[in-house]
Design an enzyme around this catalytic site. Structure first.
Site, PDB file in Angstrom:
ATOM      1  N   ASP A  94       5.726   2.790  -0.222  1.00  0.00           N
ATOM      2  CA  ASP A  94       7.058   2.708   0.391  1.00  0.00           C
ATOM      3  C   ASP A  94       6.970   2.371   1.874  1.00  0.00           C
ATOM      4  O   ASP A  94       6.485   3.171   2.671  1.00  0.00           O
ATOM      5  CB  ASP A  94       7.762   4.051   0.193  1.00  0.00           C
TER       6      ASP A  94
ATOM      7  N   ASP B  16      12.140  -3.381   3.425  1.00  0.00           N
ATOM      8  CA  ASP B  16      11.760  -2.113   2.829  1.00  0.00           C
ATOM      9  C   ASP B  16      11.434  -2.253   1.354  1.00  0.00           C
ATOM     10  O   ASP B  16      12.290  -2.578   0.540  1.00  0.00           O
ATOM     11  CB  ASP B  16      12.919  -1.129   3.018  1.00  0.00           C
TER      12      ASP B  16
END
Length: 510
Positions: free
Chosen positions: A104, A291
């Site tokens: 992540d 992201d």
């Protein structure tokens, strides 16, 4: 600061991955293959909600390319469940204890469940780290807590070796979670999380794994890169490379932009164009982050509503929004025509109340926000928010020299396209071919998303559901306003995260 957020009714929206990586010793590269599975609506909701919690909590040569070596790579695939998160298997300790983690870029800590987690049911459904079984374990003991939207994890810091493929990162600080405070974690198929953000947003100021890799000289280049295969029928779902870029997975050269704020991978984005019409919202620049931890592309409700209206997506009809258009539309128009600054219009109309210190609404928030503010009722706040959105829409139409009646009618239609409370909007699968492209300007170059790229489809035939890839997310200053370019954008565009030169590169994926 946290990276995950789920609502209780989204418990089924969890993810399943498996991974093996390979290291190319001669070049200091780690390549991770990905596999794909179909996407579903629940996962879209969960991923968007997850990212909201995360963001509420807080150049070598410009086109120089990095290449993998020509050595043979032994790739074992990573399973990607529902295009929402990317999971992989890492090892912690000596001998290594294996854990499935999320990769992540929107967070920075590594955490896994601890064998000392006794009172959380979730820990008993996942692999737990046992420090007593590792010969390289070092105790730290400092407490740590990461809060999410519907729960939290807490525990303490420890230190041990971490394996990513055949690469061994020595003496890596990580969190042993002793409490997982949400039932969501019970059903989750991942054990923990490996953050790829900067140390600035790391809980406890722990050094991120990729930074430790670089400090220990394990990488040939200070970059990592993502290729996400959006072909749902393909066995290989994508690839994450530490230490370089796989030239087979992009076309042409990367367009690089500097990181403007360390923490998330943040940069400045330019104008957003729907079809051939500029929204005007980012002509002067907008803050954006790229992201890997969110499936959608999110932005302020006001502009996402315009995009979803243009593509025919349907959200929740807002009574407050239509009320503002009906009762105050003419006045809004007249005030803008007379030269009143847009940020003063709703205040002059009395819809945004001064509470003695500041106006009730200091920025555009999602119209479905129901929390009351000091000095106003929840209803007042909703009307203020709706008014501010109507002003933005009217101002943009004025730039295009629209007639008042048509502009007010258009704004009324936009009210019907406001996203639902979790930001997602549904669309007719049969209309994809007639939808406009949506273009994002990065580094003065256009990055086009076609309808086939920004619409997420699950199911077949009459059971098919199509979801807009644009979600609404309003973040208060200083973090926001903020655009989040998630997997909807990273799929079409191969992305390089260059932490050596603090820049981000985008190229058409191949």
């Amino acid at each position: 600061m946290g990276s995950l957020m789920w609502h209780k009714y989204l418990l089924v929206a969890v993810y399943l991955w498996a991974l093996t990586c390979s290291l190319v010793p001669a070049y200091g590269l780690v390549r991770i293959g990905l596999k794909k599975r179909p996407l579903d609506l629940q996962t879209i909701k969960a991923a968007r909600a997850e990212r909201e919690a995360n963001y509420r909590g807080s150049l070598k040569g410009m086109n120089q390319n990095h290449y993998l070596g020509s050595s043979d790579e032994d790739i074992v695939p990573l399973n990607n469940y529902m295009d929402a998160q990317y999971y992989g298997e890492i090892g912690i300790g000596s001998p290594p204890q294996n854990f499935t983690v999320i990769f992540d870029t929107g967070s920075s800590n590594l955490w896994v469940p601890s064998s000392k987690c006794y009172f959380s049911i979730a820990c008993y459904f996942h692999t737990r780290y046992k420090s007593s079984k590792s010969s390289t374990y070092t105790a730290i003991g400092t407490s740590a807590k990461i809060t999410y939207g519907s729960g939290s994890i807490s525990g303490f810091f420890s230190q041990d070796n971490v394996e990513v493929g055949d690469l061994v990162v020595k003496n890596q600080d990580f969190i042993e979670a002793t409490k997982e405070g949400s039932l969501t974690f019970v059903l989750a198929k991942f054990d923990g999380l490996l953050g790829l953000g900067f140390q600035e947003i790391s809980v406890g100021n722990a050094t991120p794994v990729w930074q430790t890799m670089a400090e220990q000289g394990l990488l040939s280049d200070d970059v990592f890169s993502f290729w996400l295969n959006r072909d749902t029928t393909a066995e290989v779902g994508g690839e994450l490379v530490f230490g370089g870029v796989d030239s087979k997975h992009y076309k042409g050269k990367h367009t690089y932009v500097p990181v403007t704020r360390k923490g998330y991978w943040q940069f400045e984005m330019g104008d957003i164009v729907i079809g051939n019409l500029s929204t005007g919202v980012c002509e002067g620049g907008c803050a954006a982050v790229v992201d890997s931890g969110t499936s959608l592309l999110t932005g302020p409700t006001t502009i996402v509503t315009e995009i979803n209206h243009a593509i025919g997506a349907e959200g929740v009809v807002s009574a407050e929004c239509k009320q503002v258009v009906s009762q105050y539309g003419d006045l809004i128009w007249d005030l803008l025509i007379s030269g009143v600054q847009p940020d003063q219009v709703c205040k002059q109309l009395g819809l945004c109340i001064f509470n003695g210190a500041q106006y009730v609404s200091t920025g555009i928030e999602t119209v479905v926000e129901k929390e009351s503010r000091e000095g106003s009722s929840a209803g007042d706040s909703a009307l203020c928010t709706a008014c501010e959105m109507a002003v933005v829409w009217a101002q943009n139409q004025l730039k295009q020299k629209g007639a008042k009646d048509k502009v007010l009618s258009y704004i009324n239609e936009l009210c019907e396209s406001l996203p639902s409370p979790l930001g997602e909007s549904i669309i007719d699968c049969n209309s994809i071919s007639s939808m406009p492209n949506v273009t994002f300007t990065i580094g003065d170059k256009p990055f086009v998303l076609t309808p086939e790229q920004y619409i997420l489809k699950t199911g077949e035939g009459i059971a098919a559901i199509c979801i807009s890839g644009f979600g609404a997310l309003d973040l208060a200053p200083p973090t926001g306003p903020l655009w989040i370019l998630g997997d909807v954008f990273m799929g079409p565009y191969h992305t390089v995260f260059d932490f050596g030169d603090l820049k981000i590169g985008f190229a058409e994926a191949a």
